[in-house]
Design an enzyme around this catalytic site. Structure first.
Site, PDB file in Angstrom:
ATOM      1  N   ASN A  87     -14.550   0.547  -4.788  1.00 35.19           N
ATOM      2  CA  ASN A  87     -15.536   1.471  -4.219  1.00 35.19           C
ATOM      3  C   ASN A  87     -16.349   2.193  -5.291  1.00 35.19           C
ATOM      4  OD1 ASN A  87     -14.547   0.899  -1.610  1.00 35.19           O
ATOM      5  ND2 ASN A  87     -12.951   2.431  -1.833  1.00 35.19           N
TER       6      ASN A  87
ATOM      7  N   SER B 143     -11.385  -1.051   1.086  1.00 31.57           N
ATOM      8  CA  SER B 143      -9.994  -1.125   1.554  1.00 31.57           C
ATOM      9  C   SER B 143      -9.929  -1.581   2.998  1.00 31.57           C
ATOM     10  CB  SER B 143      -9.315   0.240   1.425  1.00 31.57           C
ATOM     11  OG  SER B 143      -9.011   0.541   0.097  1.00 31.57           O
TER      12      SER B 143
ATOM     13  N   HIS C  63      -3.504   5.611   4.623  1.00 30.82           N
ATOM     14  CA  HIS C  63      -4.223   4.423   4.157  1.00 30.82           C
ATOM     15  C   HIS C  63      -3.598   3.138   4.673  1.00 30.82           C
ATOM     16  CE1 HIS C  63      -6.010   1.769   0.909  1.00 30.82           C
ATOM     17  NE2 HIS C  63      -7.060   2.493   1.241  1.00 30.82           N
TER      18      HIS C  63
ATOM     19  N   ASP D 122       0.829  -1.195   0.000  1.00 31.25           N
ATOM     20  CA  ASP D 122       0.000   0.000   0.000  1.00 31.25           C
ATOM     21  C   ASP D 122       0.870   1.255   0.000  1.00 31.25           C
ATOM     22  OD1 ASP D 122      -2.375   1.860   1.168  1.00 31.25           O
ATOM     23  OD2 ASP D 122      -3.166  -0.009   0.381  1.00 31.25           O
TER      24      ASP D 122
END
Length: 769
Positions: free
Chosen positions: A656, A729, A550, A492
Site C-alpha cells: 500500500n 490486503s 485484519h 496473518d
C-alpha cells in the site's frame, strides 16, 4: 495512553506558527492548543517535536488516504490506532529497535500496560534511552557540551533539545549523520543504509550525495524534518563523466511545502547523485537512505518468464509475425515445439532500435540459451540451427534500447511457401500499473475445465457485494463450484474462530485433541486443532487484541459462508458478506503482531508457511510485507520455495505504498518475479487502480501480477461484526478465493498452471489508471 494534550507543546506550536501566536494574542483563540484542536490538526500542523504529521503521512499511505478522505487527522489516527499498532510518529523513533533494546518496556507493552512511544515520551527520554539509530544521547551530549549543561538543569532532555533546536542548527546526533556543509558534495560509495543531516540555501549550489549501486536494488530516499520548501532530484550518470546534467534526471519531487518527500526507485547498477535544493531560504533536513538488493528476484534471460510465451504450436511450416517491442527491458517470447529433428532458421528484421535475438531450450526445470544474435544497432538478427532435436523451444526478442516494430520469421527446412502462416498477434498484455489485468473467475474456472468460452454471467445472488460481480464469481457458483475441499491458509493476525460466518469452514487437525495440553499428532506443537499461533507459540490462532480485525476480514473475503443477509447499512440497505469460495476450508495461522521486530516477523511468517504446507494447505494468502527500507525477507523466500516445490500456490498483497510513489510490489510480493507466487494489486468499484496500490513496475518484465477489488470491501471482523476496509490486503484474498474455485475444479493443477490460466484469462481492458 498518549492523547492530544500529551503530544502538544504550547510554546513549540506558537513559535512555529506566527499566525496562531497573533490570533492568541488578539484573543481570537484562548490558546494554541484550542487552535490546534479546532483547526491546526486538520491543516496538518505539527503540534510539538513529538509528532510530525508530514513524516507520518509519508510513511503510512493508508493513513494518508484516510486523512485525505476526511475520515481522521494524522494525530487522531496515531492516538486512536497508530500508537497501538507501533507506528513511528517521528523520524528518530523506531518502535522495533526501541523494544529490542529495552526488554523491560517490551514486556510492559506486551501486557497492554502502555505503548512503546508513550513510554519514550513520558519517561524514556529522561532516562536517556535511545529512540533509534538516528539519535544517540551519549554522542549528542558528549559532542555538544552546551547542550549537556542545559540538559543537566532538568528543563529538557537530550532528544527533545535535538528535535526542537539541534536538528535545525545542524548538530550531529550520531556519528553517522554528521552535518553536510553548504555547497559540498558527499561521496557515499556503495549505497547502504545511511541517516544524514544537512542544509542547503538558494545562495549556494546544490547539495549533492553521490553513490553507487552495484546490483539491481530498490532504493528508498526519505527527506524529512524540513524547515522550509525543498526540491529533490535523482540523477544517473549515464555517460560516466561524473557530471550530472538535466538530461540525466530520473526522478524528482518538487512539490511545494514542507511535507516529507519519499522517492522509491528500482536502480540498476551504476553511479547516481541525489541533489537537494532550497528555492526560498536556507533549509535544514534529515536524509534517510536504504537499499534492498534485488539480485535474488531480478529477472534474467532464463528466469521465470518462460511462463508467459505466445504459444505458436508445432513448427511444421514457416511462421511470419509482426509486433511492437516496448522499451521496458521485457522480452517478447514465442514458444514452439518440434516433433522431429529439424534444421531451423530464425530471422528478425524491420528494426528501428537495437534488439537482441535468443533461442532458448525449455524444460520444466530450467531454460538454456542455445544460440544468440546480438548485432549492434538496428541491423537484422539471424539464428541458424542445423539440427534441433524434438522438444520445446522459445524465441526471445529482447530490447537493448528504445521501442521498435519488428518482423519475425521462423522457418523449418521442410516448409514451403504455400504453407506459410502469417500471425496477427495482439499487443503485449502486461501493464506496469496493473500487470495482466483483473482476475476473472468465470473465465479461469472455465479454462480449467477445458471450456472454450468463459461461463456466462448470472445475476449476483449476494446483496450489495460489488466485488463478487467484478470478478464474475457468481457465474462459477452457478456451475456448482464453491471451493469445497480446498484448504486456504490465512497467515496473518489471527482469525476470530467463533464468528458465525467462519466457524463452519475452519480447518481441523484430525490428529489433535483440542485443549488436552498434549501433542497428539507428534508434530511438536500442542493443541494445534484449528491452526497455530507462531507469535505467542501456542495452539490458539485467534486474534489477540481488539484491534486485530485484519485476518478475520481476509478470511471472510475468501470463505465467509453463504448464509443470507448479515446486516443493514445506514439507511436501511441490507448487505450480505459471502466469500468467493464460500465452502472452502480456512486454516488460521497467526504470524503477525504489532509489537514484532523485523526478525520476529520474518521468522514467524516463514514458520507459518512451512506449517501450513506440511498440514495440507493448497493456497497461502499472504496479505503482509515489509516496509520501504527494511531488509529483504530471505527467510520467507526460502519458505516460499519450500511451498512451491510442494505444489502450493502463494498469493501476495502487492503493498500500500503507491501513494508514496512505490514503483514495484513490497517484499515478499516482489518474490512473484522469481516464480514464487502471484502478486495482487487493488482496484476500486469503478475498476480503477487504487492510488495506494503498489504497481507491478516496469523493471522485471511480465510476471504473475493481477488486480482484484480492494476498495470499500465489507467483510467479517471479530465479535460477530462486519466492517469496510481498503487495501491490497483485501485484494489478495479475492484472488485466493478464485484459486480455490480452480483447484476444486481440478485439484491436480500445479502453481505454474494456475498462474498461466489466471494470466491468460485476466481482463486488462476493463482496468484503468
Amino acid at each position: 495512553m498518549l492523547d492530544a494534550t500529551s503530544l502538544f507543546n504550547e510554546s513549540y506550536y506558537l513559535s512555529h506558527n506566527p499566525d496562531v501566536m497573533a490570533a492568541v494574542s488578539a484573543g481570537i483563540f484562548p490558546s494554541g492548543l484550542q487552535h490546534f484542536i479546532d483547526a491546526g490538526q486538520f491543516e496538518n500542523r505539527q503540534p510539538s517535536a513529538w509528532f510530525d504529521p508530514d513524516f507520518y503521512l509519508a510513511l503510512y499511505p493508508d493513513v494518508r488516504t484516510a486523512v485525505s478522505g476526511g475520515e481522521t487527522t494524522a494525530l487522531q489516527h496515531f492516538i486512536d490506532a497508530g500508537q497501538f499498532e507501533n507506528r513511528d510518529p517521528i523520524t528518530e523513533f523506531f518502535t522495533d529497535i526501541y523494544l529490542d533494546r529495552n526488554p523491560d518496556i517490551a514486556t510492559a507493552v506486551t501486557g497492554d500496560l502502555l505503548t512503546a512511544y508513550e513510554h519514550f515520551v513520558k519517561s524514556g527520554q529522561q532516562e536517556g534511552r535511545s529512540p533509534g539509530p538516528n539519535f544517540d544521547a551519549t554522542f549528542y551530549l558528549t559532542h555538544h557540551p552546551d547542550v549537556a549543561a542545559f540538559v543537566r538543569t532538568g528543563k529538557i532532555s537530550a532528544v527533545e533539545h535535538y528535535l526542537r533546536f539541534g536538528a535545525s542548527e545542524g548538530r550531529a546526533a550520531t556519528e553517522n549523520n554528521l552535518p553536510l556543509a553548504l555547497n559540498e558534495t558527499l561521496e557515499l560509495g556503495v549505497l547502504g543504509t545511511r541517516n544524514l543531516t544537512g542544509a542547503t540555501s538558494p545562495e549556494t549550489s546544490l547539495q549533492q550525495y553521490r553513490f553507487r549501486v552495484d546490483s539491481p536494488s530498490q532504493v528508498s530516499l526519505l527527506l524529512s524534518r524540513l524547515s522550509d520548501e525543498i526540491e529533490l532530484t535523482l540523477y544517473q550518470d549515464d555517460n560516466g563523466d561524473r557530471v550530472f546534467d538535466f538530461t540525466e534526471a530520473i526522478a524528482s519531487d518538487t512539490e511545494p511545502g514542507t511535507r516529507a518527500k519519499l522517492l522509491n526507485r528500482v536502480l540498476n547498477p551504476g553511479d547516481y547523485s541525489l541533489a537537494i535544493a532550497a528555492p526560498n531560504e536556507e533549509t535544514s533536513y534529515h536524509l534517510s537512505l536504504a537499499t534492498l538488493a534485488l539480485s535474488n528476484s531480478y529477472p534474467n534471460l532464463t528466469g521465470n518468464q518462460d511462463l508467459y510465451p505466445q504459444n505458436l504450436g508445432v513448427l511444421s511450416s514457416d511462421i511470419l509475425l509482426s509486433n511492437v517491442l516496448a522499451s521496458n527491458n521485457a522480452a517478447d517470447i514465442y514458444q514452439f515445439t518440434l516433433e522431429t529433428t529439424t534444421p531451423v532458421q530464425i530471422e528478425l528484421n524491420g528494426l528501428t532500435a537495437d534488439v537482441d535475438l535468443f533461442l532458448v531450450e525449455d524444460s520444466p526445470e530450467t531454460a538454456q540459451i542455445l544460440a544468440e544474435s546480438i548485432t549492434p544497432g538496428n541491423q537484422p538478427e539471424t539464428i541458424t540451427q542445423s539440427a534441433l532435436e524434438p522438444g520445446t523451444y522459445s524465441v526471445w526478442v529482447k530490447p537493448v534500447e528504445g521501442e521498435t516494430n519488428y518482423h519475425l520469421s521462423l522457418s523449418p527446412d521442410n516448409a514451403t511457401a504455400s504453407e506459410t502462416r502469417v500471425l496477427d498477434l495482439p499487443p503485449p498484455m502486461f501493464d506496469p500499473n496493473f500487470g495482466f489485468g483483473l482476475v476473472d473467475a468465470g473465465a479461469a474456472v472455465a479454462r480449467v475445465l477445458g471450456e472454450p468460452t468463459p461461463f456466462p454471467q448470472v445475476t449476483n445472488p449476494i446483496a450489495n457485494n460489488y466485488a463478487l460481480d467484478a470478478i464474475n464469481a457468481p457465474a462459477v457458483w452457478n456451475q456448482g463450484y464453491t471451493g469445497e475441499g480446498v484448504v486456504v491458509a490465512v497467515l496473518d493476525t489471527g482469525i476470530d474462530l467463533t464468528h458465525r460466518d467462519l466457524q463452519g469452514n475452519l480447518w481441523v487437525n484430525v490428529g489433535e485433541i483440542i485443549g488436552d495440553g498434549v501433542d497428539n499428532d507428534g508434530n511438536g506443537l500442542i493443541d494445534d486443532f484449528h491452526g497455530y499461533d507462531f507469535v505467542d507459540g501456542d495452539g490458539n490462532p485467534s486474534f489477540s487484541y481488539s484491534t486485530d480485525r485484519h485476518a478475520t476480514h481476509l478470511a471472510g473475503i475468501i470463505g465467509a459462508q453463504r448464509n443470507g443477509i448479515d446486516g443493514i447499512f445506514n439507511g436501511g440497505i441490507p448487505f450480505d458478506v459471502t466469500g468467493v469460495a464460500y465452502n472452502a476450508t480456512l486454516m488460521p495461522v497467526r504470524v503477525l503482531d504489532a509489537r514484532q521486530s523485523f526478525d520476529q516477523f520474518e521468522i514467524a511468517v516463514a514458520n507459518g508457511i512451512r506449517y501450513a504446507v506440511e498440514n495440507g494447505a493448497q493456497i497461502l494468502n499472504l496479505s503482509l510485507g515489509n516496509l520501504p527500507g527494511e531488509p529483504p525477507t530471505e527467510r520467507i523466500a526460502e519458505a516460499l520455495r519450500f511451498a512451491r516445490d510442494r505444489g502450493v500456490v502463494a498469493v501476495f498483497a502487492s503493498g500500500n505504498e503507491g501513494s508514496a510513489r512505490a514503483t514495484q510490489p513490497a517484499d515478499p510480493a516482489i518474490r512473484a518475479t522469481a516464480g514464487l507466487g502471484i502478486a495482487v494489486g487493488a482496484v476500486d468499484r469503478d475498476l480503477r487502480v487504487a492510488p495506494f496500490s503498489n504497481p507491478a513496475g516496469s523493471a522485471f518484465g511480465p510476471y504473475p501480477f493481477l488486480v482484484s477489488p480492494g476498495v470499500g470491501i465489507r467483510s467479517t471482523t471479530p465479535n460477530q461484526n462486519y466492517f469496510t476496509l481498503d487495501g491490497t490486503s483485501m485484494a489478495a484474498p479475492y484472488l485466493s478465493g478464485v484459486v480455490a474455485l480452480m483447484l476444486q475444479a481440478n485439484p491436480n493443477l500445479t502453481p505454474v498452471q494456475v498462474e498461466r490460466i489466471l494470466i491468460e484469462t485476466a481482463n486488462p481492458s476493463s482496468v484503468w489508471v
